[in-house]
Every structure is written in structure tokens, then in C-alpha cells.
Design an enzyme around this catalytic site. Structure first.
Site, PDB file in Angstrom:
ATOM      1  N   ALA A 125       0.813  -1.219   0.000  1.00 64.59           N
ATOM      2  CA  ALA A 125       0.000   0.000   0.000  1.00 64.59           C
ATOM      3  C   ALA A 125       0.847   1.269   0.000  1.00 64.59           C
ATOM      4  CB  ALA A 125      -0.914  -0.009   1.215  1.00 64.59           C
ATOM      5  N   ASN A 185       1.676  -2.469   8.055  1.00 61.90           N
ATOM      6  CA  ASN A 185       2.816  -3.220   7.512  1.00 61.90           C
ATOM      7  C   ASN A 185       3.683  -2.317   6.655  1.00 61.90           C
ATOM      8  OD1 ASN A 185       2.513  -6.319   8.089  1.00 61.90           O
ATOM      9  ND2 ASN A 185       0.456  -5.506   7.773  1.00 61.90           N
ATOM     10  N   HIS A 215      -1.284   7.301   3.740  1.00 66.31           N
ATOM     11  CA  HIS A 215       0.059   7.141   4.303  1.00 66.31           C
ATOM     12  C   HIS A 215       0.915   8.295   3.811  1.00 66.31           C
ATOM     13  CE1 HIS A 215      -1.051   3.033   5.391  1.00 66.31           C
ATOM     14  NE2 HIS A 215      -1.531   2.900   4.167  1.00 66.31           N
TER      15      HIS A 215
HETATM   16  N1  LIG Z   1       2.295  -4.491   3.068  1.00 61.22           N
HETATM   17  C1  LIG Z   1       1.106  -3.956   2.863  1.00 61.22           C
HETATM   18  O1  LIG Z   1       0.985  -2.917   2.210  1.00 61.22           O
HETATM   19  C2  LIG Z   1      -0.113  -4.600   3.416  1.00 61.22           C
HETATM   20  C3  LIG Z   1      -0.031  -5.780   4.115  1.00 61.22           C
HETATM   21  N2  LIG Z   1      -1.171  -6.383   4.574  1.00 61.22           N
HETATM   22  C4  LIG Z   1      -1.021  -7.670   5.257  1.00 61.22           C
HETATM   23  O2  LIG Z   1      -1.699  -8.638   4.481  1.00 61.22           O
HETATM   24  C5  LIG Z   1      -2.495  -9.449   5.328  1.00 61.22           C
HETATM   25  C6  LIG Z   1      -3.688  -9.950   4.535  1.00 61.22           C
HETATM   26  O3  LIG Z   1      -4.497  -8.859   4.172  1.00 61.22           O
HETATM   27  P1  LIG Z   1      -6.003  -9.095   3.665  1.00 61.22           P
HETATM   28  O4  LIG Z   1      -6.025  -9.990   2.488  1.00 61.22           O
HETATM   29  O5  LIG Z   1      -6.609  -7.750   3.568  1.00 61.22           O
HETATM   30  O6  LIG Z   1      -6.598  -9.850   4.926  1.00 61.22           O
HETATM   31  P2  LIG Z   1      -7.895 -10.776   4.981  1.00 61.22           P
HETATM   32  O7  LIG Z   1      -8.205 -10.918   6.419  1.00 61.22           O
HETATM   33  O8  LIG Z   1      -8.942 -10.281   4.062  1.00 61.22           O
HETATM   34  O9  LIG Z   1      -7.365 -12.164   4.390  1.00 61.22           O
HETATM   35  C7  LIG Z   1      -6.377 -12.941   4.996  1.00 61.22           C
HETATM   36  C8  LIG Z   1      -6.653 -14.369   4.600  1.00 61.22           C
HETATM   37  O10 LIG Z   1      -5.532 -15.179   4.984  1.00 61.22           O
HETATM   38  C9  LIG Z   1      -6.058 -16.391   5.530  1.00 61.22           C
HETATM   39  N3  LIG Z   1      -5.055 -16.997   6.404  1.00 61.22           N
HETATM   40  C10 LIG Z   1      -4.591 -16.538   7.579  1.00 61.22           C
HETATM   41  N4  LIG Z   1      -3.681 -17.409   8.070  1.00 61.22           N
HETATM   42  C11 LIG Z   1      -3.569 -18.408   7.176  1.00 61.22           C
HETATM   43  C12 LIG Z   1      -2.798 -19.600   7.128  1.00 61.22           C
HETATM   44  N5  LIG Z   1      -1.948 -19.936   8.115  1.00 61.22           N
HETATM   45  N6  LIG Z   1      -2.937 -20.419   6.058  1.00 61.22           N
HETATM   46  C13 LIG Z   1      -3.791 -20.102   5.052  1.00 61.22           C
HETATM   47  N7  LIG Z   1      -4.568 -18.987   5.042  1.00 61.22           N
HETATM   48  C14 LIG Z   1      -4.449 -18.150   6.095  1.00 61.22           C
HETATM   49  C15 LIG Z   1      -7.324 -15.961   6.279  1.00 61.22           C
HETATM   50  O11 LIG Z   1      -8.173 -17.059   6.493  1.00 61.22           O
HETATM   51  C16 LIG Z   1      -7.896 -14.938   5.301  1.00 61.22           C
HETATM   52  O12 LIG Z   1      -8.721 -15.554   4.331  1.00 61.22           O
HETATM   53  C17 LIG Z   1      -2.848  -8.528   6.508  1.00 61.22           C
HETATM   54  O13 LIG Z   1      -3.104  -9.274   7.682  1.00 61.22           O
HETATM   55  C18 LIG Z   1      -1.629  -7.680   6.655  1.00 61.22           C
HETATM   56  O14 LIG Z   1      -0.708  -8.314   7.533  1.00 61.22           O
HETATM   57  C19 LIG Z   1      -2.393  -5.848   4.346  1.00 61.22           C
HETATM   58  C20 LIG Z   1      -2.517  -4.667   3.671  1.00 61.22           C
HETATM   59  C21 LIG Z   1      -1.383  -3.934   3.178  1.00 61.22           C
HETATM   60  O1  LIG Z   2      -3.660  -1.034   2.932  1.00 60.53           O
HETATM   61  C1  LIG Z   2      -3.129  -0.201   3.686  1.00 60.53           C
HETATM   62  O2  LIG Z   2      -3.459   0.987   3.750  1.00 60.53           O
HETATM   63  C2  LIG Z   2      -1.954  -0.578   4.537  1.00 60.53           C
HETATM   64  C3  LIG Z   2      -2.132  -1.718   5.433  1.00 60.53           C
HETATM   65  O3  LIG Z   2      -3.217  -2.166   5.723  1.00 60.53           O
HETATM   66  C4  LIG Z   2      -0.902  -2.303   6.014  1.00 60.53           C
HETATM   67  O4  LIG Z   2       0.184  -1.777   5.758  1.00 60.53           O
HETATM   68  O5  LIG Z   2      -1.002  -3.302   6.743  1.00 60.53           O
END
Ligand SMILES: NC(=O)C1=CN([C@@H]2O[C@H](COP(=O)(O)OP(=O)(O)OC[C@H]3O[C@@H](n4cnc5c(N)ncnc54)[C@H](O)[C@@H]3O)[C@@H](O)[C@H]2O)C=CC1
Ligand SMILES: O=C([O-])CC(=O)C(=O)O
Length: 263
Positions: A125, A185, A215
């Protein structure tokens, strides 16, 4: 001569994982084949067109992906990432805040060295990681990262009563990314590109007046100064997560096999 599509495994099928599938479905010429997705419950019915789902990392690796994408959260990256890397597969990760725990950082890096593989932190993001890491070569004096999200996104029902912005956190990125594991993150990515998790200053604000996830990153150093701002439209499936995160995964995959790579 056309080469075979890139074989990709994915861990997680939530907002980002579904977004990756949707983006790729709209790009029939992209030479990317999602050979399997690791989910928590493989017996659950899935949408038509979903790639094969599996329930263990061993089953995912048996599908012979050349690269694995993690879009599942801190615990999944910490627990499953090492096996992927030790098997020699590169790992593209978004839940990079997990690296704020020194034992997770060490085990992922050790596994990458053991397997001769690489962990790529997707831009997710945020942006500007290329410029921040270039600036770090010459020396950075200060990095501040401010995240503002809609009040209800960060506080749930309590946020609906907020009439003005509320600062929820001010401190080091290391503390903040562990306190808000699903929301900042990006601050870990900025930290790892720049001056590290202990010297990056993070502020998290719940703002009732905004509808997008914002951000802002300010960097000062020998190179000059940098200010980066982004306003992300939240996904419907998970308002904490911006739409651009899935796009960044697709971009990172395409970059692996592009004859011309930008940034
Ligand atoms: N670096 C970045 O810019 C961002 C990073 N993130 C990270 O990405 C992660 C995922 O984001 P979203 O898809 O929005 O979350 P979400 O909650 O919509 O989806 C996460 C999915 O992963 C599955 N999951 C969790 N643990 C698991 C495992 N051990 N094995 C298989 N499946 C598993 C869950 O059941 C869920 O379906 C967030 O928790 C956050 O840590 C999110 C947004 C931005
Ligand atoms: O999607 C975003 O704005 C950022 C986010 O959730 C993350 O960094 O975990």
C-alpha cells in the site's frame, strides 16, 4: 518463442488474495499461472475459476511453484515462510510487520540463505521504497511515517462516535507494526528500506473525516528530502487494506520475468 507461464503459489485468499486473482483474470496475456492457494479450510466451496486450494504448505510446494506469494498475515508469514524459502522458492511477502519480531526476522533470513532463495517485500500500500533504499546508501537522518485511516476502520463501532481525529499511536515503527498488525505493515517496509524499525517514527491516526487509507512518509538525509503521500481506496472485503496491495503483487510477479524492469 514463448516461455512457459510463471508458476505461482499463494498463501491466503482474503481481500488481497482475491484481488490478485481478479486482477490476473483481467489480464489474459499475463504469463502467470496461480498453481495453488493455501487456505485455512480447503473443503469450503470456492468461486468458479478459483485455482486449486490446499490445506498445508507441503501440499502447496508439491504443486511446484517457482515463487510463493504471502497474503495471509503475520502468523502465516512467520510460520510458513521458512518452509517455502528452505525449499528454494522465492517468497513475495506483504505481512512484513512480522519481521519486527527479531526471531521471525532471523528465521526467515536464515531459511532464505539455506534455500538460496530471496524474500521480496512487495510495495503493497506504499511507494517510494526504491528512493528510500537508495537514500539509505548515502545516509538518512530522519524518517517519519504517518498513517491515517477512517475512524471506523481502526476503531470499529467506537469510531463512529468520533468527531475529530484521534491519535492512536506515536512511537517506533517496531512497536507500532506489532500493535496494528493488519494496518501498518507499510511502516515496516519503509523501515526496512531506510533506517530500520527502531529509528523510524510512526504515527497512527483514526480520522472520522476521511474515506481512504492515507500514508505519508517524510525522509531527510544526505540526498536531500523526500515526501511521499498516498490515498488508497479500501477494498470492500477488508477496509483496512487498500486496493493497490493486490495490484502491487501482480506488478511484482510481472517484474520477475520482464525484459525491462522499472524501479
Ligand atoms: N504491506 C502492505 O501494504 C499490506 C499488508 N497487509 C497484510 O496482508 C495481510 C492480509 O491482508 P487481507 O487480504 O486484507 O486480509 P484478509 O483478512 O482479508 O485475508 C487474509 C486471509 O488469509 C487467511 N489466512 C490466515 N492465516 C492463514 C494460514 N496460516 N494459512 C492459510 N490462510 C491463512 C485468512 O483465512 C484470510 O482468508 C494482513 O493481515 C496484513 O498483515 C495488508 C494490507 C497492506
Ligand atoms: O492497505 C493499507 O493501507 C496498509 C495496510 O493495511 C498495512 O500496511 O497493513
Amino acid at each position: 518463442m514463448t516461455s512457459a507461464p510463471m508458476r505461482v503459489g499463494m498463501i491466503g485468499l482474503g481481500a488481497i488474495g482475491q484481488g490478485v486473482l481478479t486482477q490476473l483474470a483481467a489480464m489474459p496475456d499475463a504469463a502467470v499461472d496461480i498453481v495453488g492457494v493455501l487456505v485455512r479450510d480447503p473443503s469450503r466451496p470456492r468461486l468458479a475459476g478459483t485455482p486449486p486450494v490446499v490445506g498445508t504448505v507441503e501440499a502447496l510446494l508439491a504443486l511446484e511453484p517457482e515463487v510463493v506469494v504471502e497474503v495471509a498475515g503475520h502468523e502465516a508469514l512467520a510460520q510458513l515462510g521458512p518452509a517455502v524459502l528452505r525449499s528454494g522458492r522465492d517468497l513475495i511477502a506483504v505481512s512484513v510487520g512480522a519481521l519486527a519480531r527479531p526471531e521471525v526476522y532471523d528465521s526467515l533470513v536464515a531459511a532464505a540463505c539455506e534455500g538460496g532463495a530471496q524474500i521480496t517485500v512487495a510495495s503493497g500500500a506504499i511507494g517510494g521504497l526504491d528512493a528510500i533504499s537508495a537514500a539509505a546508501v548515502g545516509g538518512i537522518t530522519r524518517v517519519t511515517h504517518t498513517t491515517r485511516k477512517p475512524a471506523t476502520t481502526l476503531l470499529g463501532a467506537e469510531g463512529a462516535a468520533l468527531t475529530e481525529p484521534r491519535e492512536l499511536f506515536r512511537g517506533t515503527a517496531r512497536e507500532g507494526v506489532l500493535e496494528f498488525p493488519e494496518s501498518v505493515n507499510v511502516a515496516a517496509a519503509v523501515s526496512l528500506a531506510g533506517v530500520g524499525l527502531d529509528r523510524t517514527e510512526l504515527v497512527v491516526v483514526a480520522d472520522p473525516a476521511i474515506t481512504r487509507n492515507r500514508h505519508e512518509v517524510v525522509v531527510e538525509g544526505d540526498f536531500g528530502s523526500l515526501r511521499f503521500e498516498i490515498e488508497n481506496v479500501p477494498t470492500t472485503a477488508n477496509p483496512k487494506t487498500g486496493r493497490i496491495v493486490a495490484m502491487s503483487i501482480v506488478r511484482t510477479l510481472l517484474r520477475r520475468c520482464a525484459p525491462l524492469a522499472i524501479g
